[in-house]
Design a protein around this motif. Structure first.
Motif, PDB file in Angstrom:
ATOM      1  N   ASP A 333       0.837  -1.198   0.000  1.00 26.65           N
ATOM      2  CA  ASP A 333       0.000   0.000   0.000  1.00 26.65           C
ATOM      3  C   ASP A 333       0.875   1.254   0.000  1.00 26.65           C
ATOM      4  O   ASP A 333       1.853   1.333   0.750  1.00 26.65           O
ATOM      5  CB  ASP A 333      -0.910   0.036   1.232  1.00 26.65           C
ATOM      6  CG  ASP A 333      -2.010  -1.006   1.175  1.00 26.65           C
ATOM      7  OD1 ASP A 333      -2.462  -1.321   0.056  1.00 26.65           O
ATOM      8  OD2 ASP A 333      -2.416  -1.504   2.242  1.00 26.65           O
ATOM      9  N   ARG A 358      -9.456   3.055  -0.884  1.00 26.93           N
ATOM     10  CA  ARG A 358      -8.645   4.264  -0.735  1.00 26.93           C
ATOM     11  C   ARG A 358      -9.083   5.068   0.475  1.00 26.93           C
ATOM     12  O   ARG A 358     -10.264   5.106   0.828  1.00 26.93           O
ATOM     13  CB  ARG A 358      -8.704   5.104  -1.997  1.00 26.93           C
ATOM     14  CG  ARG A 358     -10.107   5.510  -2.397  1.00 26.93           C
ATOM     15  CD  ARG A 358     -10.188   5.903  -3.860  1.00 26.93           C
ATOM     16  NE  ARG A 358      -9.470   7.115  -4.155  1.00 26.93           N
ATOM     17  CZ  ARG A 358      -8.824   7.338  -5.302  1.00 26.93           C
ATOM     18  NH1 ARG A 358      -8.776   6.401  -6.234  1.00 26.93           N
ATOM     19  NH2 ARG A 358      -8.219   8.473  -5.518  1.00 26.93           N
ATOM     20  N   TRP A 359      -8.116   5.715   1.128  1.00 29.36           N
ATOM     21  CA  TRP A 359      -8.394   6.653   2.218  1.00 29.36           C
ATOM     22  C   TRP A 359      -7.964   8.041   1.775  1.00 29.36           C
ATOM     23  O   TRP A 359      -6.899   8.210   1.173  1.00 29.36           O
ATOM     24  CB  TRP A 359      -7.587   6.332   3.464  1.00 29.36           C
ATOM     25  CG  TRP A 359      -7.814   5.010   4.116  1.00 29.36           C
ATOM     26  CD1 TRP A 359      -8.639   4.005   3.718  1.00 29.36           C
ATOM     27  CD2 TRP A 359      -7.166   4.542   5.308  1.00 29.36           C
ATOM     28  NE1 TRP A 359      -8.559   2.943   4.578  1.00 29.36           N
ATOM     29  CE2 TRP A 359      -7.660   3.240   5.570  1.00 29.36           C
ATOM     30  CE3 TRP A 359      -6.231   5.086   6.178  1.00 29.36           C
ATOM     31  CZ2 TRP A 359      -7.235   2.493   6.663  1.00 29.36           C
ATOM     32  CZ3 TRP A 359      -5.806   4.340   7.264  1.00 29.36           C
ATOM     33  CH2 TRP A 359      -6.311   3.058   7.510  1.00 29.36           C
ATOM     34  N   THR A 374      -3.264  10.302   2.352  1.00 29.77           N
ATOM     35  CA  THR A 374      -3.961   9.344   1.502  1.00 29.77           C
ATOM     36  C   THR A 374      -3.322   7.968   1.643  1.00 29.77           C
ATOM     37  O   THR A 374      -2.126   7.841   1.886  1.00 29.77           O
ATOM     38  CB  THR A 374      -3.930   9.748   0.011  1.00 29.77           C
ATOM     39  OG1 THR A 374      -2.577   9.736  -0.454  1.00 29.77           O
ATOM     40  CG2 THR A 374      -4.536  11.125  -0.203  1.00 29.77           C
ATOM     41  N   ARG A 376      -3.560   4.343  -0.640  1.00 29.56           N
ATOM     42  CA  ARG A 376      -4.037   3.727  -1.879  1.00 29.56           C
ATOM     43  C   ARG A 376      -4.702   4.744  -2.816  1.00 29.56           C
ATOM     44  O   ARG A 376      -5.635   4.411  -3.543  1.00 29.56           O
ATOM     45  CB  ARG A 376      -5.007   2.581  -1.593  1.00 29.56           C
ATOM     46  CG  ARG A 376      -4.517   1.562  -0.567  1.00 29.56           C
ATOM     47  CD  ARG A 376      -5.536   0.464  -0.330  1.00 29.56           C
ATOM     48  NE  ARG A 376      -5.245  -0.258   0.902  1.00 29.56           N
ATOM     49  CZ  ARG A 376      -5.857  -0.013   2.061  1.00 29.56           C
ATOM     50  NH1 ARG A 376      -6.794   0.915   2.147  1.00 29.56           N
ATOM     51  NH2 ARG A 376      -5.520  -0.709   3.138  1.00 29.56           N
ATOM     52  N   ALA A 377      -4.253   5.971  -2.776  1.00 28.31           N
ATOM     53  CA  ALA A 377      -4.833   7.011  -3.642  1.00 28.31           C
ATOM     54  C   ALA A 377      -3.719   7.881  -4.222  1.00 28.31           C
ATOM     55  O   ALA A 377      -3.674   9.091  -4.002  1.00 28.31           O
ATOM     56  CB  ALA A 377      -5.827   7.854  -2.853  1.00 28.31           C
ATOM     57  N   GLU A 380      -4.252  11.368  -6.000  1.00 25.50           N
ATOM     58  CA  GLU A 380      -4.923  12.471  -5.307  1.00 25.50           C
ATOM     59  C   GLU A 380      -3.983  13.434  -4.608  1.00 25.50           C
ATOM     60  O   GLU A 380      -4.247  14.633  -4.516  1.00 25.50           O
ATOM     61  CB  GLU A 380      -5.903  11.898  -4.262  1.00 25.50           C
ATOM     62  CG  GLU A 380      -7.002  11.033  -4.844  1.00 25.50           C
ATOM     63  CD  GLU A 380      -7.850  11.812  -5.827  1.00 25.50           C
ATOM     64  OE1 GLU A 380      -8.505  12.784  -5.427  1.00 25.50           O
ATOM     65  OE2 GLU A 380      -7.838  11.430  -7.023  1.00 25.50           O
TER      66      GLU A 380
END
Length: 409
Positions: A333, A358-359, A374, A376-377, A380
């Motif tokens: 991750d 995702r967080w 974040t 898994r994003a 962003e």
């Protein structure tokens, strides 16, 4: 006074970027790069990540050098002085000393980085490691080939990456963290507790709120005794307890040393011709209006370039302003953080602790967005970094997060 001789102390990422930038901008004078390690500049982030992994073919991964020696000598025309650390700086004589050898400069960039904290009392005990240098990483990788169990002291980014690599190789791994939650200083206590769930999901034991009383063994480490009385079996112990800026050699130089080298907004030390960059530089970041010292890849690269430009043309020196950016890889991750964790409110705008997706978490101070985390994003985080750099309001940040979420729905 024109600069004819540039010295860069520290064969680090910041030092490399300083040398490259000087030549790219047209500097034709003499350039000397001094490095304490025998190695050419190399990429440090992989050392606690993929470099520790054992590939399917069982071959060691290649050393992560940025450039080969030919590039420094032929393309950059740099005098390389590697394998011996700088030992003193004499600003009056404009000289950097390596033992008894003096290297004269008209401008100098100090980029000596930081050193890993070591566990006291373990000097005569094999199997106890720290991880900062390429040699450290190779020694730890070799030790992991012999098996565990593994105890990691410190649950920060480095310690967690090492734990992740050891778990990937099938070892029993325990992290010992003295604070109630890991990464409290880096991302805040609440999110430190939340992100600890990644350890639990992946079979790593995390013990928070306890310290190390002793590390014992008969020549080689055998056990770790905790302050709460528990004893952990260990074949490998790794210290992930932070680092110390490498500034001891500057004692008596006249520079202000306080958790690094104190600089102004342009990374100038207050001493003629002397600038700092990377882990050692502590400067008033205009983005947040506070003294900061950063230990991350992005700041090192940016500061190396800015410091040398300002050193070569101090009359047109520009301030260095940035939004901190950190990333870490645990168990496959990607974890990313931008900004600062000191906040009045921390709000989840996507995902949840028990969510495998995702967080996205935002940090508010007053009415302003000051941070974002974040998991898994990867697409962003830089958008939020841009919002922080532009001074976006909290309301605007929440609206932006909502629009991003809707666009993916």
């Amino acid at each position: 006074m024109s600069v004819e001789s540039l010295v860069v102390v520290g064969a680090s990422l910041a030092g490399l970027r300083a040398v490259e930038t000087a030549r790219k901008d047209g500097f034709t004078g003499r350039v000397t790069l001094i490095g304490a390690e025998k190695h050419l500049p190399y990429d440090r982030p992989p050392l606690s990540k993929a470099f520790l992994d054992r590939g399917e073919d069982e071959l060691a991964p290649p050393r992560p050098f940025y450039r080969d020696e030919r590039f420094f000598i032929e393309d950059l025309d740099v005098d390389l002085l590697l394998g011996s650390p700088a030992t003193a700086l004499d600003p009056a004589a404009k000289t950097v000393y390596i033992g008894n050898r003096g290297v004269a400069y008209d401008a100098v960039v100090l980029a000596t980085g930081s050193g890993a904290r070591r566990l006291p009392g373990t000097e005569l005990l094999s199997g106890v490691h720290a991880l900062r240098t390429l040699d450290d990483a190779e020694a730890l990788r070799d030790a992991l080939a012999d098996g565990g169990p593994v105890v990691v002291v410190g649950g920060g980014f480095i310690g967690s990456e090492i734990a992740s690599s050891a778990r990937k190789r099938g070892f029993d791994v325990t992290i010992v963290e003295a604070t109630p939650a890991p990464l409290a200083r880096a991302i805040g206590a609440d999110m430190g507790a939340a992100i600890a769930s990644l350890h639990y999901r992946n079979g790593t034991t995390l013990l928070c709120g306890t310290g190390v009383e002793a590390i014992e063994g008969g020549g080689h480490v055998e056990r770790v005794v905790l302050t709460d009385g528990r004893t952990l079996p260990a074949a490998i112990v790794v210290a992930g307890i932070g680092s110390v800026p490498a500034v001891e050699w500057l004692d008596g130089s006249g520079l202000t040393l306080d958790n690094g080298i104190v600089c102004d907004e342009t990374l100038w030390t207050g001493v003629e011709g002397v600038y700092a960059a990377g882990d050692v530089a502590r400067w008033p970041n205009p983005t947040f209006g506070s003294l900061q010292r950063m230990e991350n890849w992005t700041a090192a690269a940016e500061q190396g370039a800015r410091a040398v430009r300002n050193a070569l043309d101090p009359a047109r020196a520009q301030p260095y302003a940035t939004v901190p950016y950190y990333w870490s890889d645990w168990y496959g991750d990607r974890i990313q953080f931008v900004g600062v964790p000191d906040a009045d409110e921390v709000a989840w705008v996507e995902g949840a602790v028990d969510d495998d997706g995702r967080w996205v978490v935002l940090y508010r101070a007053g009415e302003r967005l000051v941070g974002a985390l974040t998991v898994r994003a990867p697409s962003e985080i830089m958008k939020y970094r841009g919002l922080i750099q532009r001074g976006a309001s909290w309301v605007d940040a929440l609206e932006f997060a909502t629009s991003r979420h809707r666009a993916r729905a």
